[in-house]
Structure formats: structure tokens, C-alpha cells
Design an enzyme around this catalytic site. Structure first.
Site, PDB file in Angstrom:
ATOM      1  CE1 TYR A  80      49.024  81.602  66.069  1.00 37.41           C
ATOM      2  CE2 TYR A  80      47.212  81.092  67.730  1.00 37.41           C
ATOM      3  CZ  TYR A  80      47.537  81.803  66.691  1.00 37.41           C
ATOM      4  OH  TYR A  80      46.509  82.733  66.181  1.00 37.41           O
ATOM      5  CG  PHE A 132      54.806 110.004  68.782  1.00 36.62           C
ATOM      6  CD1 PHE A 132      56.148 110.656  68.650  1.00 36.62           C
ATOM      7  CD2 PHE A 132      54.722 108.758  68.217  1.00 36.62           C
ATOM      8  CE1 PHE A 132      57.366 110.205  67.565  1.00 36.62           C
ATOM      9  CE2 PHE A 132      55.769 108.345  67.270  1.00 36.62           C
ATOM     10  CZ  PHE A 132      56.889 109.038  66.959  1.00 36.62           C
ATOM     11  CB  THR A 133      53.925 111.337  64.054  1.00 31.98           C
ATOM     12  OG1 THR A 133      54.747 110.234  64.424  1.00 31.98           O
ATOM     13  CG2 THR A 133      54.664 112.604  64.160  1.00 31.98           C
ATOM     14  CG  ASP A 222      53.774 106.724  74.181  1.00 30.34           C
ATOM     15  OD1 ASP A 222      54.561 105.846  74.633  1.00 30.34           O
ATOM     16  OD2 ASP A 222      53.400 107.243  73.315  1.00 30.34           O
ATOM     17  CE  LYS A 265      60.800 105.713  70.252  1.00 29.31           C
ATOM     18  NZ  LYS A 265      61.978 106.532  69.711  1.00 29.31           N
ATOM     19  NE  ARG A 388      60.084 114.263  63.721  1.00 31.39           N
ATOM     20  CZ  ARG A 388      59.428 113.060  63.820  1.00 31.39           C
ATOM     21  NH1 ARG A 388      59.118 112.377  64.538  1.00 31.39           N
ATOM     22  NH2 ARG A 388      58.949 112.656  62.518  1.00 31.39           N
ATOM     23  CG  PHE A 454      57.465 112.584  58.415  1.00 32.39           C
ATOM     24  CD1 PHE A 454      56.169 112.772  58.610  1.00 32.39           C
ATOM     25  CD2 PHE A 454      58.293 111.593  59.084  1.00 32.39           C
ATOM     26  CE1 PHE A 454      55.607 111.978  59.557  1.00 32.39           C
ATOM     27  CE2 PHE A 454      57.721 110.916  59.724  1.00 32.39           C
ATOM     28  CZ  PHE A 454      56.340 110.856  60.018  1.00 32.39           C
TER      29      PHE A 454
HETATM   30  N1  F0G Z   1      54.977 106.731  71.392  1.00 28.97           N
HETATM   31  C1  F0G Z   1      56.066 107.472  71.372  1.00 28.97           C
HETATM   32  C2  F0G Z   1      56.567 108.437  72.548  1.00 28.97           C
HETATM   33  C3  F0G Z   1      57.253 107.299  70.196  1.00 28.97           C
HETATM   34  O1  F0G Z   1      58.169 107.811  70.441  1.00 28.97           O
HETATM   35  C4  F0G Z   1      56.836 106.105  69.225  1.00 28.97           C
HETATM   36  C5  F0G Z   1      57.753 105.789  68.279  1.00 28.97           C
HETATM   37  C6  F0G Z   1      55.507 105.465  69.339  1.00 28.97           C
HETATM   38  C7  F0G Z   1      54.627 105.851  70.311  1.00 28.97           C
HETATM   39  C8  F0G Z   1      55.245 104.470  68.326  1.00 28.97           C
HETATM   40  O2  F0G Z   1      56.049 103.366  68.506  1.00 28.97           O
HETATM   41  O3  F0G Z   1      57.560 103.000  66.556  1.00 28.97           O
HETATM   42  O4  F0G Z   1      56.904 101.001  68.254  1.00 28.97           O
HETATM   43  O5  F0G Z   1      55.325 101.968  66.545  1.00 28.97           O
HETATM   44  N2  F0G Z   1      58.770 106.719  68.159  1.00 28.97           N
HETATM   45  C9  F0G Z   1      59.940 106.304  66.961  1.00 28.97           C
HETATM   46  C10 F0G Z   1      60.730 107.497  66.781  1.00 28.97           C
HETATM   47  C11 F0G Z   1      59.225 106.094  65.762  1.00 28.97           C
HETATM   48  O6  F0G Z   1      61.723 107.246  65.937  1.00 28.97           O
HETATM   49  O7  F0G Z   1      60.726 108.436  67.768  1.00 28.97           O
HETATM   50  P1  F0G Z   1      56.386 102.386  67.316  1.00 28.97           P
END
Ligand code: F0G
Length: 481
Positions: A80, A132-133, A222, A265, A388, A454
Site C-alpha cells: 500500500y 480535450f473533452t 498534457d 496512451k 468527432r 456522445f
Molecule cells: N488528454 C488527452 C489529450 C486525451 O486524449 C485523453 C483521453 C485524456 C486527456 C484523458 O485521459 O482517458 O486516461 O482519462 N483520450 C481518450 C481518447 C479517451 O479516446 O482519445 P484518460
């Protein structure tokens, strides 16, 4: 990256790895595909994997792992507190970024939550090349706003500009001058996701960071898609020609105050975190980790994934590893262009992006062309992409539709997962669909969640166009799948 040319001149990306574990894929008949997409409310997020042949929804958490990563998972230290695994991961991050401090988080958006909770309050403005979303959701949830300062070229679907993710430095300076008191940091998104995985140049990253620091603000990167961006800097930027990937990475990280990432990623595993140079900044964010993620030495991640991530980060410094994704995407993009199919250019990272506005110009934006194209590509080839476009936007507060600036269908190429013949198959089915594009019609919502529609929203076709597509497929392909 080894310089390998085919004697015949064919431009085909060559895999510098071999496949040692495989997973069976189903390819169900076109009639079942039409049924499956109807069951999924014409939303590719709601399809079941058993109905999918090539899953090109995302590269997130689905990249292939190396034998060295899997081996490392066996020596994970499951304690832990004080886990040796955490030390190995922190050391890997220090080797790669030169950062001394690391805050673990269960994935990228959790890192965004920690950063946003530390720096964003009502009225805060966060400039960035592009949102990013999940990033935007965390900032707006806390009363902040996002200002996009990407160069104009960035939102042009077709271009030959090599670094469409670059900041417009003049616009950024104006913003810092006029609204600096509301700006705690500027966010740089490597490999800009929502505009087609488009990179920034090393020069632009350095100039942006210098400008932001002149105004006394923090620079946050990021780095989720940094691996693709590093590859593009190396092959597209004169200035970086004689720099190695570790050198380019260090040049970038030295200019950053905070680097956060999704390890779904970057690092080819599952997890995330925040790397920091400065102790006081680290301390400012630290207490949020045990509160929301887990203890400081795992942050909600499995220690096995952390071991895999440490190895994956070292492998990210290898051109043979990081070139595979972009080379496959470039190959797919070029094959589609040869067939006259509209795509985002130049090819970026993450995936190949079809331009739905030009693929099916007869479907109006109110009937969601990118969503309709996603459903049609699935019916045509059992290939799953991600919308998208307008469906990925949120309605305005008055309930009116916010039409997206681009209508794209993203076909992600998870790294080292698909073979060239599978990519060729996808191209072939997309070509068939393009020749029959007049059959494709629009969609309308039947269940529309108020946020992140979405992910969960359900739609229906505005006519019987899916049946027409199935009939034409049978005419052209006979008994074939
Ligand atoms: N920033 C970027 C540029 C991303 O592409 C993503 C995730 C995140 C932050 C968030 O990271 O999913 O580990 O919480 N992109 C995925 C996609 C979901 O399908 O493009 P996460």
C-alpha cells in the site's frame, strides 16, 4: 527508426516486432451488423465487442504491450505504501522528463481533476492550443473557461502544414496582456487530439513556454499523445533533425512546470499521473491524491500497470516503437486519398480521420453526418470508429444545437495492434461505402442525455437508409462477409 525501402517502391509500413500472443476476432455478416448498430442506438460507443471486427474507436488503454512490459508486471511490489514499483516508475519519469516529483492518478482525467481543483476557480481562464473533452469539463465544472489559441491552420481540415497544433503566439500574448490576472497557467496539448492528432513543433513549444513564463504564469503540458508528437518533431522539423528522441523530450520537459498524462496512451499501459520539477508545486497538489485517487505510492492504479508503464516510458524513447502508429496512420490516409476519399491532412497521430462533411455533403449538420458515417462504416465493414462532430458537442444553454466546426469520423490505430492487411481491408470497405455514399442518410436523437451525450445517447436513422445499404452490400459482395 530503421530506414527501410521496398525494392519495388511500394510505400508500406513495416512492423519491427513480431506477434506472440493473439486474440480471435469475429466478423459477423452485414445483416447482423445492421441489427447490432440498431441495438446500439446508432452510437458506436454502445456496440458490443463480439460484433466488432476492427475496433478503431480509440487508442486509449488498447495499445499492444511488449514482452518486456509483461515481464515487468510479474515483479510488481504490491504494498500500500512505499512500493518499490512506485520508485521504479518515478525513476523512469525522471530519466525521461528529468522531473523529481510524481503524483500518481488512476487515469488522465483524474490528473486533470487534481490540476483543475488546485488552480481553477470561478472566472479563471485557461488558454490552450485546443481543448480535450475531459479537460474542458473539469475546468468548466469549477467555473472556469477555456480559450483556444491554436493557429488558424489548425482547424482547416485539409492542409499541408506540418504542425497544425501550434499556438498562435500573437493571440496568446494578447490574452496574457489583457486577461493575465485571470490566467494561472497555459495548457499545451501535445499531439492535439480533437483536431486530428496534430503536433506542435519544438520551436513553437519552446516559444510558447518562454512567452508564458515572461508573464509569470505556469506552463502545463498534457503529454498523453506526446509519443506521436515526438515522432513528428523528429521527422518534420529541420531544427530537431540531429537531436535524439530523449534529447527532444528533455528540451520540451525542461520548459514545462507540470507534465500530466494518460498512461492509457503514453507508456502503453493503463493509468496516469503528474510529473513536476518543483517541490512547492508538488506540495500544492499532493493532498488531493490520497483524497480522490489512493495513497501517494499508487494513486488508484494497479502496481502491475505501473511496472508496465515504467518500461513503456523507456520504450517511448525508441523511434522503432513510436514510429509504428504514425506510419500506419500515414499509410491509411494516403491509401484513402489515392481513392479520392476525403480525410484530414496531413496525417497526424492517434488515428486516421474521415471528413464526414465532404464524404456525405447531402446530410446536414443537424442530422449528424459524422455519427451517420460512423454507423455506415460499421455496417460496411464491422469497423468501429468514433464520432468527432456535432454529437460530441453539448447543446447551448437555450437548448439550441451547437454545430461543431468539423465533422470527423476518427478511426484510431492503437499502436502495434492491427496488421497492414487489416488496414487495407478497412480502406477497401470505406471505398465501397464512398461509392455508395448517396445511400447514407442522417440520424436523430431518441434519447439524449444532457451531458456527454456522445457516450450514452441513442439515435435512429431518419429513413430506411441502413436497410438500403445492407441490400446493396449483398448485391455487390454476394455471400461474402
Ligand atoms: N488528454 C488527452 C489529450 C486525451 O486524449 C485523453 C483521453 C485524456 C486527456 C484523458 O485521459 O482517458 O486516461 O482519462 N483520450 C481518450 C481518447 C479517451 O479516446 O482519445 P484518460
Amino acid at each position: 527508426m530503421a530506414d527501410i525501402h521496398f525494392y519495388t517502391g511500394e510505400a508500406l509500413p513495416l512492423e519491427l516486432h513480431k506477434v506472440r500472443i493473439v486474440q480471435h476476432l469475429n466478423l459477423v455478416p452485414v445483416e447482423r451488423r445492421a441489427e447490432a448498430i440498431a441495438e446500439a442506438g446508432y452510437n458506436t460507443f454502445l456496440l458490443r465487442n463480439r460484433d466488432i471486427f476492427l475496433d478503431m474507436l480509440t487508442d486509449s488503454g488498447v495499445n499492444a504491450m511488449s514482452d518486456r512490459q509483461l515481464a515487468a508486471m510479474m515483479i510488481a511490489d504490491d504494498s500500500y505504501a512505499g512500493s518499490e514499483t512506485f520508485t521504479r516508475l518515478t525513476d523512469a519519469l525522471e530519466r525521461v522528463f528529468g522531473t523529481k516529483y510524481f503524483l500518481p492518478a488512476h487515469q488522465g482525467r483524474a490528473a486533470e481533476n487534481i490540476i483543475a481543483m488546485t488552480f481553477v476557480k470561478p472566472g479563471t481562464i485557461i488558454p490552450m492550443n485546443y481543448h480535450f473533452t475531459t479537460t474542458k469539463a473539469h475546468i468548466t465544472r469549477l467555473g472556469g473557461t477555456v480559450e483556444e489559441v491554436v493557429i488558424d491552420e489548425g482547424v482547416k481540415v485539409t492542409s499541408d502544414f506540418p504542425f497544425k497544433g501550434n499556438f498562435d503566439l500573437e493571440k496568446l500574448e494578447k490574452l496574457l496582456k489583457e486577461k493575465g490576472d485571470r490566467i494561472p497557467f497555459v495548457r499545451i496539448e501535445a499531439g492535439t487530439n480533437l483536431i486530428g492528432g496534430q503536433p506542435l513543433s519544438l520551436e513553437n513549444i519552446e516559444k510558447t513556454a518562454d512567452l508564458v513564463h515572461r508573464y509569470g504564469k505556469l506552463v502545463v503540458m498534457d503529454a498523453s499523445l506526446l509519443q506521436d508528437n515526438l515522432y513528428f518533431i523528429k521527422v518534420r522539423e529541420e531544427k530537431a533533425k540531429n537531436l535524439s528522441i530523449p534529447e527532444i523530450t528533455r528540451r520540451i520537459s525542461e520548459k514545462m512546470d507540470i507534465i500530466y498524462f494518460s498512461a492509457r496512451k503514453l507508456g502503453f499501459a493503463r493509468g496516469g499521473g503528474i510529473s513536476i520539477h518543483d517541490k512547492s508545486l508538488y506540495l500544492k497538489m499532493r493532498e488531493l491524491v490520497p483524497m480522490f485517487e489512493g495513497f501517494l505510492t499508487y494513486g488508484g492504479m494497479s502496481v502491475r500497470e505501473m511496472e508496465a508503464m515504467a518500461v513503456g516510458l523507456d520504450e517511448t524513447m525508441d523511434m522503432d516503437v513510436i514510429s509504428q502508429g504514425p506510419l500506419f496512420i500515414e499509410y491509411m490516409t494516403k491509401e484513402l486519398i489515392k481513392l479520392g476519399i476525403p480525410v484530414v491532412t496531413p496525417a497526424g497521430g492517434l488515428g486516421c480521420h474521415l471528413d464526414a462533411s465532404r464524404f456525405i455533403p447531402h446530410v446536414s449538420q443537424e442530422e449528424y453526418p459524422a455519427g451517420a458515417l460512423g454507423a455506415a462504416v460499421y455496417i460496411a465493414g464491422s469497423v468501429r470508429g468514433m464520432e468527432r462532430g456535432t454529437i460530441s458537442e453539448q447543446r447551448e444553454p437555450d437548448g439550441s444545437e451547437h454545430l461543431a466546426s468539423v465533422e470527423l469520423l476518427r478511426l484510431a490505430l492503437p499502436r502495434r495492434v492491427f496488421t497492414a492487411s487489416q488496414v487495407k481491408y478497412a480502406v477497401d470497405r470505406i471505398k465501397w461505402l464512398y461509392d455508395n455514399r448517396n445511400l447514407i442518410g442522417g440520424l436523430r436523437f431518441v434519447e439524449e442525455p444532457s451531458s456527454l451525450r456522445f457516450f450514452f445517447g441513442r439515435l435512429e436513422p431518419v429513413s430506411d437508409w441502413p436497410e438500403k445499404l445492407v441490400r446493396k452490400f449483398r448485391e455487390d459482395f454476394g455471400e461474402s462477409l
